[in-house]
Design a protein around this motif. Structure first.
Motif, PDB file in Angstrom:
ATOM      1  N   MET A   5      -8.054  17.200  -3.138  1.00 37.04           N
ATOM      2  CA  MET A   5      -7.241  18.338  -3.575  1.00 37.04           C
ATOM      3  C   MET A   5      -6.787  19.205  -2.410  1.00 37.04           C
ATOM      4  O   MET A   5      -5.814  19.953  -2.535  1.00 37.04           O
ATOM      5  CB  MET A   5      -8.025  19.203  -4.576  1.00 37.04           C
ATOM      6  N   ARG A   6      -7.493  19.113  -1.277  1.00 34.71           N
ATOM      7  CA  ARG A   6      -7.079  19.878  -0.101  1.00 34.71           C
ATOM      8  C   ARG A   6      -6.040  19.125   0.722  1.00 34.71           C
ATOM      9  O   ARG A   6      -5.500  19.665   1.687  1.00 34.71           O
ATOM     10  CB  ARG A   6      -8.301  20.223   0.762  1.00 34.71           C
ATOM     11  N   THR A   7      -5.805  17.879   0.348  1.00 38.45           N
ATOM     12  CA  THR A   7      -4.809  17.068   1.051  1.00 38.45           C
ATOM     13  C   THR A   7      -3.533  16.909   0.239  1.00 38.45           C
ATOM     14  O   THR A   7      -2.429  17.017   0.769  1.00 38.45           O
ATOM     15  CB  THR A   7      -5.376  15.668   1.366  1.00 38.45           C
ATOM     16  N   VAL A   8      -3.675  16.637  -1.044  1.00 41.10           N
ATOM     17  CA  VAL A   8      -2.504  16.399  -1.894  1.00 41.10           C
ATOM     18  C   VAL A   8      -2.682  17.101  -3.234  1.00 41.10           C
ATOM     19  O   VAL A   8      -3.759  17.093  -3.834  1.00 41.10           O
ATOM     20  CB  VAL A   8      -2.268  14.884  -2.099  1.00 41.10           C
ATOM     21  N   GLY A   9      -1.608  17.733  -3.685  1.00 40.68           N
ATOM     22  CA  GLY A   9      -1.562  18.329  -5.016  1.00 40.68           C
ATOM     23  C   GLY A   9      -0.480  17.633  -5.817  1.00 40.68           C
ATOM     24  O   GLY A   9       0.632  17.411  -5.323  1.00 40.68           O
ATOM     25  N   ALA A  10      -0.791  17.254  -7.052  1.00 37.52           N
ATOM     26  CA  ALA A  10       0.165  16.467  -7.838  1.00 37.52           C
ATOM     27  C   ALA A  10       0.308  17.020  -9.248  1.00 37.52           C
ATOM     28  O   ALA A  10      -0.662  17.475  -9.850  1.00 37.52           O
ATOM     29  CB  ALA A  10      -0.277  15.009  -7.899  1.00 37.52           C
ATOM     30  N   SER A  57       0.824  -1.205   0.000  1.00 35.66           N
ATOM     31  CA  SER A  57       0.000   0.000   0.000  1.00 35.66           C
ATOM     32  C   SER A  57       0.855   1.251   0.000  1.00 35.66           C
ATOM     33  O   SER A  57       2.027   1.234   0.386  1.00 35.66           O
ATOM     34  CB  SER A  57      -0.904   0.016   1.231  1.00 35.66           C
ATOM     35  N   ILE A  58       0.231   2.343  -0.429  1.00 30.74           N
ATOM     36  CA  ILE A  58       0.826   3.667  -0.296  1.00 30.74           C
ATOM     37  C   ILE A  58      -0.287   4.606   0.139  1.00 30.74           C
ATOM     38  O   ILE A  58      -1.352   4.657  -0.481  1.00 30.74           O
ATOM     39  CB  ILE A  58       1.515   4.138  -1.593  1.00 30.74           C
ATOM     40  N   THR A  59      -0.070   5.305   1.253  1.00 27.63           N
ATOM     41  CA  THR A  59      -1.096   6.161   1.835  1.00 27.63           C
ATOM     42  C   THR A  59      -0.579   7.579   2.013  1.00 27.63           C
ATOM     43  O   THR A  59       0.633   7.822   2.098  1.00 27.63           O
ATOM     44  CB  THR A  59      -1.565   5.624   3.194  1.00 27.63           C
ATOM     45  N   ILE A  60      -1.510   8.511   2.085  1.00 24.18           N
ATOM     46  CA  ILE A  60      -1.211   9.919   2.326  1.00 24.18           C
ATOM     47  C   ILE A  60      -1.947  10.340   3.588  1.00 24.18           C
ATOM     48  O   ILE A  60      -3.179  10.219   3.654  1.00 24.18           O
ATOM     49  CB  ILE A  60      -1.616  10.781   1.124  1.00 24.18           C
ATOM     50  N   ASP A  61      -1.187  10.761   4.567  1.00 23.21           N
ATOM     51  CA  ASP A  61      -1.747  11.093   5.882  1.00 23.21           C
ATOM     52  C   ASP A  61      -2.609   9.949   6.414  1.00 23.21           C
ATOM     53  O   ASP A  61      -3.692  10.163   6.977  1.00 23.21           O
ATOM     54  CB  ASP A  61      -2.556  12.387   5.811  1.00 23.21           C
ATOM     55  N   GLY A  62      -2.146   8.722   6.223  1.00 21.58           N
ATOM     56  CA  GLY A  62      -2.791   7.550   6.796  1.00 21.58           C
ATOM     57  C   GLY A  62      -3.952   6.984   6.020  1.00 21.58           C
ATOM     58  O   GLY A  62      -4.546   5.980   6.442  1.00 21.58           O
ATOM     59  N   LYS A  63      -4.301   7.585   4.879  1.00 21.24           N
ATOM     60  CA  LYS A  63      -5.422   7.092   4.084  1.00 21.24           C
ATOM     61  C   LYS A  63      -5.001   6.919   2.622  1.00 21.24           C
ATOM     62  O   LYS A  63      -4.117   7.621   2.133  1.00 21.24           O
ATOM     63  CB  LYS A  63      -6.591   8.081   4.129  1.00 21.24           C
ATOM     64  N   HIS A  64      -5.672   5.994   1.955  1.00 24.24           N
ATOM     65  CA  HIS A  64      -5.496   5.911   0.512  1.00 24.24           C
ATOM     66  C   HIS A  64      -6.109   7.151  -0.123  1.00 24.24           C
ATOM     67  O   HIS A  64      -7.060   7.749   0.411  1.00 24.24           O
ATOM     68  CB  HIS A  64      -6.167   4.646  -0.040  1.00 24.24           C
ATOM     69  N   PHE A  65      -5.577   7.548  -1.251  1.00 24.89           N
ATOM     70  CA  PHE A  65      -5.992   8.796  -1.893  1.00 24.89           C
ATOM     71  C   PHE A  65      -7.511   8.878  -2.038  1.00 24.89           C
ATOM     72  O   PHE A  65      -8.126   9.909  -1.724  1.00 24.89           O
ATOM     73  CB  PHE A  65      -5.319   8.911  -3.262  1.00 24.89           C
ATOM     74  N   ALA A  66      -8.143   7.791  -2.485  1.00 30.17           N
ATOM     75  CA  ALA A  66      -9.586   7.807  -2.743  1.00 30.17           C
ATOM     76  C   ALA A  66     -10.416   7.918  -1.469  1.00 30.17           C
ATOM     77  O   ALA A  66     -11.612   8.222  -1.527  1.00 30.17           O
ATOM     78  CB  ALA A  66      -9.998   6.550  -3.510  1.00 30.17           C
ATOM     79  N   GLY A  82      -5.885  23.675  -3.862  1.00 29.38           N
ATOM     80  CA  GLY A  82      -6.503  23.314  -2.587  1.00 29.38           C
ATOM     81  C   GLY A  82      -5.647  23.605  -1.375  1.00 29.38           C
ATOM     82  O   GLY A  82      -6.008  23.208  -0.264  1.00 29.38           O
ATOM     83  N   ASP A  83      -4.496  24.304  -1.569  1.00 25.59           N
ATOM     84  CA  ASP A  83      -3.576  24.595  -0.468  1.00 25.59           C
ATOM     85  C   ASP A  83      -3.239  23.319   0.305  1.00 25.59           C
ATOM     86  O   ASP A  83      -3.376  23.252   1.535  1.00 25.59           O
ATOM     87  CB  ASP A  83      -4.199  25.630   0.467  1.00 25.59           C
ATOM     88  N   PRO A  84      -2.794  22.260  -0.422  1.00 26.28           N
ATOM     89  CA  PRO A  84      -2.634  20.932   0.206  1.00 26.28           C
ATOM     90  C   PRO A  84      -1.393  20.843   1.097  1.00 26.28           C
ATOM     91  O   PRO A  84      -0.432  21.601   0.946  1.00 26.28           O
ATOM     92  CB  PRO A  84      -2.483  20.011  -1.002  1.00 26.28           C
ATOM     93  N   ALA A  85      -1.427  19.871   1.997  1.00 36.11           N
ATOM     94  CA  ALA A  85      -0.298  19.628   2.896  1.00 36.11           C
ATOM     95  C   ALA A  85       0.758  18.729   2.265  1.00 36.11           C
ATOM     96  O   ALA A  85       1.870  18.630   2.774  1.00 36.11           O
ATOM     97  CB  ALA A  85      -0.790  18.996   4.192  1.00 36.11           C
ATOM     98  N   ILE A 144     -13.571  25.718  -4.141  1.00 36.61           N
ATOM     99  CA  ILE A 144     -12.431  26.619  -3.946  1.00 36.61           C
ATOM    100  C   ILE A 144     -12.785  28.000  -4.511  1.00 36.61           C
ATOM    101  O   ILE A 144     -13.335  28.122  -5.603  1.00 36.61           O
ATOM    102  CB  ILE A 144     -11.174  26.046  -4.622  1.00 36.61           C
ATOM    103  N   SER A 145     -12.437  29.030  -3.777  1.00 36.89           N
ATOM    104  CA  SER A 145     -12.858  30.384  -4.107  1.00 36.89           C
ATOM    105  C   SER A 145     -12.129  30.957  -5.320  1.00 36.89           C
ATOM    106  O   SER A 145     -11.027  30.526  -5.667  1.00 36.89           O
ATOM    107  CB  SER A 145     -12.622  31.307  -2.916  1.00 36.89           C
ATOM    108  N   ARG A 146     -12.754  31.968  -5.931  1.00 38.87           N
ATOM    109  CA  ARG A 146     -12.142  32.667  -7.058  1.00 38.87           C
ATOM    110  C   ARG A 146     -10.851  33.372  -6.624  1.00 38.87           C
ATOM    111  O   ARG A 146      -9.883  33.442  -7.378  1.00 38.87           O
ATOM    112  CB  ARG A 146     -13.117  33.682  -7.647  1.00 38.87           C
TER     113      ARG A 146
END
Length: 307
Positions: A72-77, A57-66, A144-147, A103-105
């Motif tokens: 988009m607020r967690t990961v930007g690629a 597995s590969i996770t981002i902040d402990g969760k799978h991407f889906a 999304g200003d992701p982390a 996401i705002s204008r």
């Protein structure tokens, strides 16, 4: 944070990623290196759910991407700068992405300004250069200003100013506490950008260490200039010492530190005009690490013809 655990990916009989594990920490730029075909892009694609692991597995902040409600607020690629609708304008492309996450204008305007797209964002994407497509991809990743940021070859097509800008952006994002994962084939650029390096070879990890450790592990060489080359070479020749004659007055010495060379030169009454430590480069270490893991190797030299 990005975590891979015993990650595998096979395409038929071809193993692209072979049981790799790593954990990328926030606040650092992690460089991802390896020859073509080593599994870098496949790993990144699995990280954002574009490819499914065969095992592990590969996770981002402990969760799978889906599993992230607002990915988009967690990961930007940025994985493929050309993955856009060529008939849309740059702004329309960003508007569509922003609408999926509310996401705002003002945020759209901010990333347009940040990435230098103001002069072309109203034009259709089919007229963009490769460099402008890269900037548009980065703008989309930042919406999304992701982390967590994942960039696959983000400087392709960029001019020197753009390359410097991406370097500064990666460093700035890491300084803000984000996890930044960047692949590149530009060793000189990676040496100025990354805090930590992961090197793949044929789908396996062959190095996972802070960049300073990889550089410090290289051979120590010293550049020496003297008009008494023969006398100095005779004075410093010993077991484990390699001497390369670069020109009539210049030696490159491996296996002795500058202080030892200077002491032996003094004892032999040799005048030395320069004594400069030569730091190991990232390219040197990369070639040493991956020498036995290159899948696609060039042969011959330019201009050679079959006999």
């Amino acid at each position: 944070m990005i975590t891979a655990e015993n990650l595998h990916k096979r395409y038929g009989s071809k193993t692209a990623v072979d049981g790799i594990s790593f954990q990328l920490q926030p606040g650092k730029v992690t460089g991802f290196l390896g020859p073509n075909g080593s599994g870098k892009s496949t790993t990144m694609r699995m990280g954002v759910g574009l490819d499914k692991p065969t095992a592990g597995s590969i996770t981002i902040d402990g969760k799978h991407f889906a599993q992230h409600k607002a990915p988009m607020r967690t990961v930007g690629a940025v994985l493929d700068a050309g993955a856009t609708h060529p008939g849309r304008t740059g702004r329309a492309h960003l508007n569509v992405l922003a609408a999926t996450h509310g996401i705002s204008r003002s945020r759209i305007d901010h990333v347009i300004e940040l990435t230098g797209l103001g002069g072309v964002v109203g034009k259709r994407i089919k007229g963009y250069s490769l460099g402008m497509n890269q900037r548009l991809g980065i703008a989309a990743a930042l919406l999304g200003d992701p982390a967590v940021l994942i960039f696959d070859e983000p400087v392709n097509g960029l001019d020197p100013e753009g390359v410097r800008w991406v370097r500064g952006l990666a460093r700035e994002m890491a300084a803000e506490g984000r996890t930044v994962f960047v692949s590149s084939h530009l060793m000189s650029e990676m040496s100025q950008t990354a805090d930590h390096l992961i090197v793949l070879g044929r789908g396996r990890i062959i190095a996972d260490a802070p960049i300073h450790e990889l550089l410090d592990s290289g051979e120590k060489r010293v550049l020496v200039r003297t008009e008494q080359v023969a006398e100095l070479a005779n004075a410093i020749t010993s077991r484990g010492v390699t001497i390369d004659h670069l020109d009539a007055e210049t030696l490159q010495v491996t296996g002795l530190d500058p202080r030892s060379i200077g002491r032996r030169a003094l004892e032999a009454q040799v005048i030395v005009h320069e004594l400069t430590p030569q730091l190991s480069t990232l390219e040197d270490q990369y070639m040493k690490l991956t020498g036995d893991h290159v899948e696609y190797r060039s042969g011959g030299t330019f201009g050679e013809a079959p006999q």
